[in-house]
Design a protein around this motif. Structure first.
Motif, PDB file in Angstrom:
ATOM      1  N   ALA A 174      14.395   6.688  31.790  1.00 36.03           N
ATOM      2  CA  ALA A 174      12.978   6.422  31.496  1.00 36.03           C
ATOM      3  C   ALA A 174      12.090   7.167  32.490  1.00 36.03           C
ATOM      4  CB  ALA A 174      12.700   4.924  31.528  1.00 36.03           C
ATOM      5  N   ALA A 175      12.473   7.129  33.760  1.00 31.03           N
ATOM      6  CA  ALA A 175      11.682   7.831  34.781  1.00 31.03           C
ATOM      7  C   ALA A 175      11.697   9.338  34.531  1.00 31.03           C
ATOM      8  CB  ALA A 175      12.222   7.503  36.172  1.00 31.03           C
ATOM      9  N   ARG A 176      12.853   9.877  34.150  1.00 28.05           N
ATOM     10  CA  ARG A 176      12.944  11.318  33.863  1.00 28.05           C
ATOM     11  C   ARG A 176      12.022  11.693  32.701  1.00 28.05           C
ATOM     12  NH1 ARG A 176      15.080  14.979  30.632  1.00 28.05           N
ATOM     13  NH2 ARG A 176      16.009  13.487  29.180  1.00 28.05           N
ATOM     14  N   LEU A 177      12.039  10.884  31.639  1.00 32.08           N
ATOM     15  CA  LEU A 177      11.178  11.156  30.490  1.00 32.08           C
ATOM     16  C   LEU A 177       9.706  11.009  30.871  1.00 32.08           C
ATOM     17  CD1 LEU A 177      13.236   9.351  27.701  1.00 32.08           C
ATOM     18  CD2 LEU A 177      13.039  11.828  28.105  1.00 32.08           C
ATOM     19  N   ARG A 178       9.411  10.037  31.704  1.00 31.24           N
ATOM     20  CA  ARG A 178       8.026   9.814  32.145  1.00 31.24           C
ATOM     21  C   ARG A 178       7.512  11.009  32.942  1.00 31.24           C
ATOM     22  NH1 ARG A 178       3.665   9.938  33.253  1.00 31.24           N
ATOM     23  NH2 ARG A 178       2.249   8.356  34.022  1.00 31.24           N
ATOM     24  N   VAL A 179       8.354  11.589  33.778  1.00 40.26           N
ATOM     25  CA  VAL A 179       7.977  12.787  34.534  1.00 40.26           C
ATOM     26  C   VAL A 179       7.701  13.935  33.564  1.00 40.26           C
ATOM     27  CG1 VAL A 179       8.833  14.532  36.165  1.00 40.26           C
ATOM     28  CG2 VAL A 179       9.117  12.094  36.664  1.00 40.26           C
ATOM     29  N   MET A 180       8.504  14.054  32.513  1.00 41.24           N
ATOM     30  CA  MET A 180       8.263  15.086  31.490  1.00 41.24           C
ATOM     31  C   MET A 180       6.900  14.888  30.830  1.00 41.24           C
ATOM     32  SD  MET A 180      11.934  15.466  29.519  1.00 41.24           S
ATOM     33  CE  MET A 180      11.152  16.272  28.136  1.00 41.24           C
ATOM     34  N   VAL A 181       6.567  13.636  30.504  1.00 40.56           N
ATOM     35  CA  VAL A 181       5.279  13.337  29.879  1.00 40.56           C
ATOM     36  C   VAL A 181       4.135  13.742  30.810  1.00 40.56           C
ATOM     37  CG1 VAL A 181       3.770  11.451  29.115  1.00 40.56           C
ATOM     38  CG2 VAL A 181       6.168  11.487  28.417  1.00 40.56           C
ATOM     39  N   GLU A 182       4.253  13.376  32.064  1.00 45.90           N
ATOM     40  CA  GLU A 182       3.205  13.707  33.042  1.00 45.90           C
ATOM     41  C   GLU A 182       3.023  15.212  33.151  1.00 45.90           C
ATOM     42  OE1 GLU A 182       0.078  12.682  35.194  1.00 45.90           O
ATOM     43  OE2 GLU A 182       1.401  11.257  34.215  1.00 45.90           O
ATOM     44  N   ALA A 183       4.130  15.949  33.204  1.00 45.61           N
ATOM     45  CA  ALA A 183       4.051  17.413  33.293  1.00 45.61           C
ATOM     46  C   ALA A 183       3.403  17.995  32.041  1.00 45.61           C
ATOM     47  CB  ALA A 183       5.452  17.994  33.495  1.00 45.61           C
ATOM     48  N   PHE A 184       3.769  17.468  30.882  1.00 44.84           N
ATOM     49  CA  PHE A 184       3.172  17.941  29.637  1.00 44.84           C
ATOM     50  C   PHE A 184       1.650  17.754  29.658  1.00 44.84           C
ATOM     51  CE2 PHE A 184       1.358  16.696  25.567  1.00 44.84           C
ATOM     52  CZ  PHE A 184       1.470  17.898  24.887  1.00 44.84           C
ATOM     53  N   PHE A 185       1.199  16.530  29.972  1.00 41.36           N
ATOM     54  CA  PHE A 185      -0.240  16.273  29.976  1.00 41.36           C
ATOM     55  C   PHE A 185      -0.958  17.114  31.027  1.00 41.36           C
ATOM     56  CE2 PHE A 185       0.633  12.253  27.625  1.00 41.36           C
ATOM     57  CZ  PHE A 185      -0.231  12.488  26.574  1.00 41.36           C
ATOM     58  N   ARG A 186      -0.349  17.268  32.197  1.00 38.56           N
ATOM     59  CA  ARG A 186      -0.967  18.071  33.253  1.00 38.56           C
ATOM     60  C   ARG A 186      -1.132  19.520  32.780  1.00 38.56           C
ATOM     61  NH1 ARG A 186       2.437  16.972  36.933  1.00 38.56           N
ATOM     62  NH2 ARG A 186       3.785  18.731  36.472  1.00 38.56           N
ATOM     63  N   ASP A 187      -0.083  20.093  32.187  1.00 42.39           N
ATOM     64  CA  ASP A 187      -0.148  21.484  31.726  1.00 42.39           C
ATOM     65  C   ASP A 187      -1.086  21.627  30.536  1.00 42.39           C
ATOM     66  OD1 ASP A 187       1.676  22.059  33.693  1.00 42.39           O
ATOM     67  OD2 ASP A 187       3.396  22.255  32.326  1.00 42.39           O
ATOM     68  N   TRP A 188      -1.015  20.678  29.623  1.00 38.39           N
ATOM     69  CA  TRP A 188      -1.840  20.741  28.422  1.00 38.39           C
ATOM     70  C   TRP A 188      -3.326  20.626  28.765  1.00 38.39           C
ATOM     71  CZ3 TRP A 188      -3.629  16.293  25.143  1.00 38.39           C
ATOM     72  CH2 TRP A 188      -4.180  16.733  23.944  1.00 38.39           C
ATOM     73  N   LEU A 189      -3.670  19.698  29.645  1.00 36.81           N
ATOM     74  CA  LEU A 189      -5.080  19.529  30.009  1.00 36.81           C
ATOM     75  C   LEU A 189      -5.622  20.699  30.825  1.00 36.81           C
ATOM     76  CD1 LEU A 189      -5.058  15.721  30.811  1.00 36.81           C
ATOM     77  CD2 LEU A 189      -6.087  16.867  28.827  1.00 36.81           C
ATOM     78  N   ALA A 190      -4.743  21.441  31.489  1.00 34.07           N
ATOM     79  CA  ALA A 190      -5.170  22.604  32.283  1.00 34.07           C
ATOM     80  C   ALA A 190      -5.397  23.851  31.440  1.00 34.07           C
ATOM     81  CB  ALA A 190      -4.123  22.900  33.361  1.00 34.07           C
TER      82      ALA A 190
END
Length: 180
Positions: A162-178
């Motif tokens: 779950a933590a690994r997937l959550r880190v993926m989500v955070e990276a996605f949103f960070r990259d997408w919003l940038a």
């Protein structure tokens, strides 16, 4: 509904009468559960919050209420405040927790175990860990399969995954919003 899935409608407005009109309309359309934020023209005090929820419960006793707990409404409610609301509004069924920190989520869930508390994308993993019953997700619009898998991993208690997937989500949103 025709899909066999429960429906919920947002019925927020700037004043109580407008919220009640919207709840009644949603109910007439067959929607048994509505989501409301506090009227946000001015921040409500504790007594006004209780009167707001009591008015909704009195006017629409057959409709379940999920409170959209968002700071933009002028108040971010605590578990203690939800306890006071439940005393006057038994139709309060749960909350959508959109902010705060993990400590506030733990306080809310532990103070009101009879309510169904839901979280948003960034709180899916801690929410599941501390008793949330589900989530409202923007991510589900982008990848329903990934989002469902994330919740199932949480339900099984596979916290490393779950933590690994959550880190993926955070990276996605960070990259997408940038992105420009």
């Amino acid at each position: 509904t025709a899909t066999g899935m429960p429906a919920q409608a947002g019925c927020t407005w700037s004043h109580t009468d407008g919220v009640i009109r919207r709840i009644r309309y949603a109910s007439e359309c067959g929607i048994p559960c509505i989501q409301v934020a506090l009227p946000s023209w001015v921040p409500l005090n504790d007594d006004e919050i209780r009167r707001f929820f009591a008015a909704l419960a009195d006017a629409c006793p057959d409709v379940w209420i999920v409170h959209y707990n968002i700071a933009r409404a002028g108040r971010f409610l605590t578990g203690k405040e939800y306890q006071a609301i439940l005393a006057v509004a038994p139709t309060l069924a749960g909350s959508k927790q959109t902010g705060g920190d993990v400590a506030s989520l733990i306080e809310i869930v532990s103070a009101t175990p009879s309510l169904r508390h839901f979280v948003v994308d960034h709180q899916i993993v801690p929410g599941a860990l501390f008793g949330a019953r589900g989530f409202y997700s923007f991510l589900a619009n982008l990848s329903p399969r990934f989002t469902r898998n994330l919740w199932q991993v949480c339900e099984r208690g596979e916290w490393t995954e779950a933590a690994r997937l959550r880190v993926m989500v955070e990276a996605f949103f960070r990259d997408w919003l940038a992105m420009p």
